[in-house]
Every structure is written in structure tokens, then in C-alpha cells.
Design a protein around this motif. Structure first.
Motif, PDB file in Angstrom:
ATOM      1  N   VAL A  71      30.376  11.626  40.466  1.00 39.49           N
ATOM      2  CA  VAL A  71      29.102  12.184  40.528  1.00 39.49           C
ATOM      3  C   VAL A  71      28.225  11.372  41.612  1.00 39.49           C
ATOM      4  CG1 VAL A  71      28.587  12.396  37.744  1.00 39.49           C
ATOM      5  CG2 VAL A  71      28.294  10.184  38.799  1.00 39.49           C
ATOM      6  N   LEU A  72      27.513  11.720  41.821  1.00 38.82           N
ATOM      7  CA  LEU A  72      26.476  11.093  43.024  1.00 38.82           C
ATOM      8  C   LEU A  72      25.791   9.829  42.245  1.00 38.82           C
ATOM      9  CD1 LEU A  72      25.089  12.078  45.945  1.00 38.82           C
ATOM     10  CD2 LEU A  72      23.006  11.933  44.389  1.00 38.82           C
ATOM     11  N   ILE A  73      25.503   9.031  43.010  1.00 41.41           N
ATOM     12  CA  ILE A  73      25.040   7.731  42.386  1.00 41.41           C
ATOM     13  C   ILE A  73      23.641   7.987  42.524  1.00 41.41           C
ATOM     14  CG2 ILE A  73      24.335   5.075  42.906  1.00 41.41           C
ATOM     15  CD1 ILE A  73      27.481   5.083  44.227  1.00 41.41           C
ATOM     16  N   PRO A  74      22.799   7.905  41.310  1.00 40.81           N
ATOM     17  CA  PRO A  74      21.547   8.213  41.404  1.00 40.81           C
ATOM     18  C   PRO A  74      20.581   7.225  42.345  1.00 40.81           C
ATOM     19  CG  PRO A  74      22.193   7.975  39.111  1.00 40.81           C
ATOM     20  CD  PRO A  74      23.377   7.412  40.156  1.00 40.81           C
ATOM     21  N   ARG A  75      19.529   7.919  42.962  1.00 38.25           N
ATOM     22  CA  ARG A  75      19.019   7.039  44.138  1.00 38.25           C
ATOM     23  C   ARG A  75      17.400   6.898  43.760  1.00 38.25           C
ATOM     24  NH1 ARG A  75      23.721   8.224  46.175  1.00 38.25           N
ATOM     25  NH2 ARG A  75      23.785   8.974  48.283  1.00 38.25           N
ATOM     26  N   PRO A  76      16.847   5.848  43.952  1.00 36.56           N
ATOM     27  CA  PRO A  76      15.550   5.442  43.712  1.00 36.56           C
ATOM     28  C   PRO A  76      14.854   6.697  44.123  1.00 36.56           C
ATOM     29  CG  PRO A  76      16.431   3.513  44.775  1.00 36.56           C
ATOM     30  CD  PRO A  76      17.651   4.646  44.886  1.00 36.56           C
TER      31      PRO A  76
ATOM     32  N   SER B 209      15.430  20.338  40.560  1.00 34.85           N
ATOM     33  CA  SER B 209      16.941  20.204  41.321  1.00 34.85           C
ATOM     34  C   SER B 209      16.807  19.129  42.394  1.00 34.85           C
ATOM     35  CB  SER B 209      17.385  21.572  41.856  1.00 34.85           C
ATOM     36  OG  SER B 209      18.708  21.425  42.186  1.00 34.85           O
ATOM     37  N   ASN B 210      17.878  18.317  42.454  1.00 40.21           N
ATOM     38  CA  ASN B 210      18.043  17.506  43.550  1.00 40.21           C
ATOM     39  C   ASN B 210      19.427  18.263  44.061  1.00 40.21           C
ATOM     40  OD1 ASN B 210      18.647  15.707  45.471  1.00 40.21           O
ATOM     41  ND2 ASN B 210      19.279  14.078  44.126  1.00 40.21           N
ATOM     42  N   PRO B 211      19.385  19.263  44.912  1.00 39.62           N
ATOM     43  CA  PRO B 211      20.659  19.787  45.257  1.00 39.62           C
ATOM     44  C   PRO B 211      21.301  19.011  46.289  1.00 39.62           C
ATOM     45  CG  PRO B 211      18.842  20.856  46.242  1.00 39.62           C
ATOM     46  CD  PRO B 211      18.438  19.940  45.324  1.00 39.62           C
ATOM     47  N   PRO B 212      22.528  19.659  46.576  1.00 40.41           N
ATOM     48  CA  PRO B 212      23.037  19.151  47.908  1.00 40.41           C
ATOM     49  C   PRO B 212      22.464  19.132  48.934  1.00 40.41           C
ATOM     50  CG  PRO B 212      24.750  20.266  46.531  1.00 40.41           C
ATOM     51  CD  PRO B 212      23.481  20.453  46.062  1.00 40.41           C
ATOM     52  N   TYR B 213      22.145  18.648  50.022  1.00 41.67           N
ATOM     53  CA  TYR B 213      21.181  18.912  51.051  1.00 41.67           C
ATOM     54  C   TYR B 213      21.554  18.277  52.405  1.00 41.67           C
ATOM     55  CZ  TYR B 213      18.559  14.757  49.811  1.00 41.67           C
ATOM     56  OH  TYR B 213      18.115  13.163  49.393  1.00 41.67           O
ATOM     57  N   ILE B 214      22.940  17.906  52.537  1.00 41.13           N
ATOM     58  CA  ILE B 214      23.165  17.358  53.881  1.00 41.13           C
ATOM     59  C   ILE B 214      23.780  18.467  54.711  1.00 41.13           C
ATOM     60  CG2 ILE B 214      24.929  15.744  54.758  1.00 41.13           C
ATOM     61  CD1 ILE B 214      22.869  14.075  53.094  1.00 41.13           C
TER      62      ILE B 214
ATOM     63  N   GLU C 148      29.924   4.312  52.261  1.00 40.49           N
ATOM     64  CA  GLU C 148      29.540   4.419  51.000  1.00 40.49           C
ATOM     65  C   GLU C 148      29.291   5.824  50.445  1.00 40.49           C
ATOM     66  OE1 GLU C 148      28.699   2.224  53.082  1.00 40.49           O
ATOM     67  OE2 GLU C 148      28.828  -0.054  51.954  1.00 40.49           O
ATOM     68  N   VAL C 149      28.457   6.586  51.234  1.00 40.70           N
ATOM     69  CA  VAL C 149      28.158   7.862  50.949  1.00 40.70           C
ATOM     70  C   VAL C 149      29.362   8.763  50.962  1.00 40.70           C
ATOM     71  CG1 VAL C 149      26.465   9.766  51.273  1.00 40.70           C
ATOM     72  CG2 VAL C 149      25.995   7.411  51.784  1.00 40.70           C
ATOM     73  N   GLN C 150      30.217   8.657  51.962  1.00 46.48           N
ATOM     74  CA  GLN C 150      31.445   9.456  51.951  1.00 46.48           C
ATOM     75  C   GLN C 150      32.307   9.282  50.938  1.00 46.48           C
ATOM     76  OE1 GLN C 150      33.462   9.858  55.591  1.00 46.48           O
ATOM     77  NE2 GLN C 150      31.556   9.951  56.876  1.00 46.48           N
TER      78      GLN C 150
ATOM     79  N   ALA D 102      28.765  17.180  45.950  1.00 45.54           N
ATOM     80  CA  ALA D 102      27.111  16.612  45.583  1.00 45.54           C
ATOM     81  C   ALA D 102      26.359  16.615  46.823  1.00 45.54           C
ATOM     82  CB  ALA D 102      27.450  15.138  45.092  1.00 45.54           C
ATOM     83  N   LEU D 103      27.133  16.701  48.029  1.00 48.96           N
ATOM     84  CA  LEU D 103      26.267  16.229  49.354  1.00 48.96           C
ATOM     85  C   LEU D 103      26.089  17.450  50.083  1.00 48.96           C
ATOM     86  CD1 LEU D 103      28.236  13.042  50.065  1.00 48.96           C
ATOM     87  CD2 LEU D 103      25.946  13.175  49.228  1.00 48.96           C
ATOM     88  N   ASP D 104      27.353  18.420  50.470  1.00 49.88           N
ATOM     89  CA  ASP D 104      27.314  19.577  51.176  1.00 49.88           C
ATOM     90  C   ASP D 104      26.338  20.600  50.900  1.00 49.88           C
ATOM     91  OD1 ASP D 104      28.052  21.453  53.004  1.00 49.88           O
ATOM     92  OD2 ASP D 104      30.201  21.218  52.605  1.00 49.88           O
TER      93      ASP D 104
ATOM     94  N   VAL E 297      11.874  20.361  43.801  1.00 48.93           N
ATOM     95  CA  VAL E 297      13.313  19.927  44.211  1.00 48.93           C
ATOM     96  C   VAL E 297      12.831  18.595  45.297  1.00 48.93           C
ATOM     97  CG1 VAL E 297      14.015  22.242  44.380  1.00 48.93           C
ATOM     98  CG2 VAL E 297      12.987  21.570  46.476  1.00 48.93           C
ATOM     99  N   GLU E 298      13.962  17.985  45.092  1.00 47.71           N
ATOM    100  CA  GLU E 298      13.902  16.980  46.092  1.00 47.71           C
ATOM    101  C   GLU E 298      14.695  17.377  47.463  1.00 47.71           C
ATOM    102  OE1 GLU E 298      15.756  13.150  45.019  1.00 47.71           O
ATOM    103  OE2 GLU E 298      16.896  12.857  46.845  1.00 47.71           O
ATOM    104  N   VAL E 299      14.103  16.987  48.787  1.00 44.65           N
ATOM    105  CA  VAL E 299      14.528  17.522  49.784  1.00 44.65           C
ATOM    106  C   VAL E 299      14.953  16.192  50.759  1.00 44.65           C
ATOM    107  CG1 VAL E 299      12.863  19.487  49.746  1.00 44.65           C
ATOM    108  CG2 VAL E 299      12.222  17.465  50.687  1.00 44.65           C
TER     109      VAL E 299
END
Ligand code: SAM
Ligand code: GLN
Length: 284
Positions: free
Chosen positions: A92-97, A189-194, A205-207, A213-215, A243-245
Motif C-alpha cells: 500500500v501507499l504510505i498515507p501522507r499528511p 479518491s486519492n488516485p494515482p497521479y504521477i 523511498e517513493v519508488q 498506487a502512483l502511476d 479528490v486529492e491532486v
């Protein structure tokens, strides 16, 4: 050789610093507290205490993995989000602040309705968003969707951990596919957005987080197009899509929402003034 907590921390901090890790002392303290099953504060109280060899070996193993770029949260198996200690794994993605902004906003929207409410969390990952909302809004029920069954296992674990499992249903599938016929007061939704091309430029770390979860596709916006187009069918009238962007995506996503027929479309900023959330209402 007998080594104290203080000396162990100093030498690990030096190794992390030499490798260019951003917060070397903090990481060393969090990992040692994890190994000793104590609070960080206790490391100072007991600074001169001699550590058993087996603890030192375990700690050094974690430091070596940290030096290879493994995030601290995966090494300890937990990350705090909305004041709750979520379980996390490399699935899972590590939840971000940053994600607390959309979580609080949707929670407040649902609270203000002051009745039994339902919402969907698309791409739930660890369940951070929906489990937190359910924990704080007792009249809410939720459907949480993820395409990764491994991620859903972690989300289910967190739902049980925070005693909201009786108000959440989990679905494995592609976005809205498992939700056919359902209507919600809100969709979050906090979708993949990179953008795909930027994935390999991310920090180590992110890789080490799941690509799934990222793409966000070629321009990073694939999921926002799909959310804007498909959500109205799953929202009650006046229902909220939030949504988060990512950085610099807000105004394009705002246009996508407006073109899809959403009204009161707004951009919310985080505490550092960065545009973090886009939200809109389905017209009544
Ligand atoms: N909601 C969590 C959070 O905010 O910490 C995780 C967000 S993570 C950026 C995006 C999530 O969407 C991942 O868990 C990923 O597995 C999931 N995902 C990716 N493609 C998906 C799809 N087509 N349908 C459903 N979920 C998907
Ligand atoms: N916030 C994550 C990052 O920038 C990305 C998560 C996402 O794609 N939603 O590292």
C-alpha cells in the motif's frame, strides 16, 4: 563490546547521514524504539543502558534496509494518519499528511448532513481515508474499492483495528465496476497521479511504493477523467466528489469537473498554500 542506546543511535545516525538520508536521527530513533518496543522519549531516559546483542543485530538489519531506500513506515509496519496508527505493508501507499485535507473535508461535509450517510473511497489502499472518516463520523457507512487485493487485505486489517469493519464493505475491482447500482452522498479518491514518465525520477523511498498506487498515466490525469465522467451516476443529487491532486494539477482537474457538469467546483489548499484538493457537487 558493550554498546549503549546513545552510542548505537549515534553510529546509526552517522551511517544514515553519510548516505544522504533526509532525517537521519529521527529515522534511527523511530527504528530503535520499534526494535525495543518503547517510546522515542525512553531512548533519552535510558540513553546509557547497554543493549542486548540480539537487539543491536535486529536494529542494524533495519538500518541496512533503510540505507537501501526502504521507507521507515514499511520497516516498522505502521504510519500515523489523522491521529490513528495505521498498519502498512509494501502493498500500500504510505498515507501522507497531505491526504488529511481531503479526509477532513469529506468528513465535515458528511457530518453536516446530520443523518445516516454513505460514501465511496475509490483506490482505498491502506484504507486511511475511509477508515478515518468512519472513525470520526459514526452515522457514516462506506464502500471501499481497490484493484489490488493485497491492498484490500491491509485496509480490512485497519478497519478491524479501529472497529469500523461493521460499517465498511470492500470491493476488489476497477474503480466503479464493483459498485453498479449504488448511490452515495459523497465519493472520495486519492488516485494515482504521477505521470508515467516521472516515476523513475522519484526518490528511492517513493519508488519502493507500489507502482499501481502512483502511476496516473501519460499525463497523470487518467483517473481524474474517469472519476469526473463516471461519478455523477453514483451520486445522490447534491452529492460531493472530492479528490486529492498532485502539484499543478488542480486547475486542469477543476476544468474536468466543470465540463462533466459538476457545480460549486472549488480548489482547496493545504497549510503551506499548495493546491491539494478539488471538489464539486452533483447538480440537484
Ligand atoms: N487512498 C489511499 C491513501 O490516500 O493513502 C491510497 C491512495 S494510492 C495513491 C491509489 C490507490 O488506487 C492504490 O491503492 C491503488 O492500488 C489503487 N488503484 C489503482 N488503480 C486502480 C483502479 N483502476 N481501480 C481501483 N483502484 C485502483
Ligand atoms: N502523494 C504521492 C507522492 O507525491 C503520490 C500519491 C498519488 O499518486 N496519489 O509521492
Amino acid at each position: 563490546m558493550k554498546t549503549s542506546i546513545n552510542e548505537t543511535l549515534k553510529s546509526a545516525t552517522r551511517r544514515l547521514t553519510d548516505s544522504g538520508i533526509d532525517s537521519p536521527r529521527l529515522d534511527a530513533e523511530v527504528l530503535l524504539a520499534h526494535v525495543l518496543n518503547c517510546r522515542r522519549l525512553d531512548l533519552y531516559v535510558d540513553a546509557e543502558k547497554i543493549l542486548p546483542l540480539e537487539k543491536i543485530l535486529r536494529f542494524n538489519e533495519l538500518i541496512s534496509r533503510r540505507l537501501e531506500g526502504m521507507p521507515v513506515a514499511y520497516l516498522t509496519g505502521t504510519r500515523e494518519f489523522m491521529g490513528l496508527k495505521f498498519s502498512v505493508t509494501p502493498d500500500v501507499l504510505i498515507p501522507r499528511p497531505d491526504t488529511e485535507i481531503v479526509t477532513e473535508f469529506v468528513g465535515e461535509f458528511l457530518r453536516a448532513l446530520n443523518r445516516e450517510v454513505t460514501f465511496a473511497d475509490i483506490g482505498t489502499g491502506s484504507g486511511a481515508i475511509c477508515v478515518s472518516i468512519l472513525k470520526f463520523i459514526k452515522l457514516a457507512r462506506s464502500c471501499a474499492v481497490d484493484v489490488s487485493s493485497k491492498a484490500l487485505e491491509v485496509a480490512e486489517l485497519n478497519a478491524r483495528k479501529f472497529h469500523v469493519d461493521d460499517r465498511i464493505e470492500f470491493f476488489c475491482g476497477d474503480m466503479f465496476a464493483p459498485l453498479s447500482g449504488k448511490i452515495f452522498d459523497a465519493i472520495v479518491s486519492n488516485p494515482p497521479y504521477i505521470p508515467t514518465g516521472e516515476l523513475e525520477t522519484l526518490q528511492a523511498e517513493v519508488q519502493s511504493e507500489p507502482t499501481l498506487a502512483l502511476d496516473g498515466g501519460t499525463d497523470g490525469l487518467t483517473f481524474y477523467r474517469r472519476l469526473a465522467d463516471a461519478s455523477p451516476k453514483f451520486l445522490s443529487s447534491g452529492g460531493l466528489l472530492a479528490v486529492e491532486v498532485g502539484i499543478n494539477q488542480a486547475s486542469t482537474v477543476k476544468d474536468l469537473f466543470t465540463r462533466a457538469g459538476f457545480v460549486d467546483v472549488e480548489i482547496l489548499r493545504d497549510l503551506s498554500g499548495i493546491e491539494r484538493v478539488v471538489c464539486g457537487r452533483k447538480i440537484s
